[in-house]
Scaffold this motif. Structure first.
Motif: not given
Length: 193
Positions: A57-81
């Motif tokens: 999550m070091v290179d995550d551009p949204a790490r300061t704007a969100s409590r939930i890392p974007s890499v986690s959201l990408d994983i969840l978005r794919a997994a829920v299908t």
């Protein structure tokens, strides 16, 4: 050992199972007392839950704007299908602990001194014993605006709902225990209990 002793000479079978072979089970199998039963690898793989940990999550551009890392959201978005997804959070409620927005002093009840919480997005301080407080002010700086110190399961589910439009997000915790899943494409945000 007690279960093993009780199974001797009775019509009861002893089954020892788990994700790994224990030393005691291995010893019992090596002496012939137990018979190992192993499932084929493809069967195990098909039945085991998939666990994925987002570490980079070091290179995550949204790490300061969100409590939930974007890499986690990408994983969840794919997994829920592919089926239901579980996100475990440590705290129940909405905002179980508050502090003064200005000076960061913990928000406590004037009557009992216990930490106060917010039960919804209005962030109104509520004592677990004495209920909602309408005229709360910080005893240190006198301001009346609070901030979250700890975020609970309901607030986390709300954040996932906004971040993942179109995904059904539900909660399960001690006071709202989910007994069955309402479909396969669902994200369940739950406390460990």
């Amino acid at each position: 050992e007690v279960a093993a002793l009780r199974s001797v000479g009775s019509d009861v079978s002893l089954v020892i199972g788990g994700p790994a072979v224990t030393l005691e089970a291995a010893r019992m199998a090596s002496t012939g007392w137990l018979t190992p039963v192993e499932l084929p690898r493809p069967v195990l793989r098909a039945r085991m839950p998939r666990v994925q940990v987002a570490m980079d999550m070091v290179d995550d551009p949204a790490r300061t704007a969100s409590r939930i890392p974007s890499v986690s959201l990408d994983i969840l978005r794919a997994a829920v299908t592919e089926g239901p997804v579980l996100v475990s959070v440590p705290r129940a409620g909405y905002l179980p602990m508050l502090a003064c927005q200005s000076c960061r002093e913990p928000v406590v009840c004037r009557q009992c001194g216990r930490p106060m919480q917010a039960q919804g997005p209005d962030r109104r301080p509520t004592c677990r014993t004495h209920g909602a407080v309408t005229d709360w002010r910080c005893t240190v700086c006198g301001r009346d605006v609070v901030r979250a110190v700890v975020v609970g399961v309901r607030r986390t589910a709300e954040e996932y709902g906004r971040a993942l439009p179109g995904v059904r997000v539900i909660t399960s915790s001690g006071d709202e225990h989910l007994r069955a899943l309402p479909g396969s494409e669902v994200l369940v945000v739950a406390t460990p209990g």
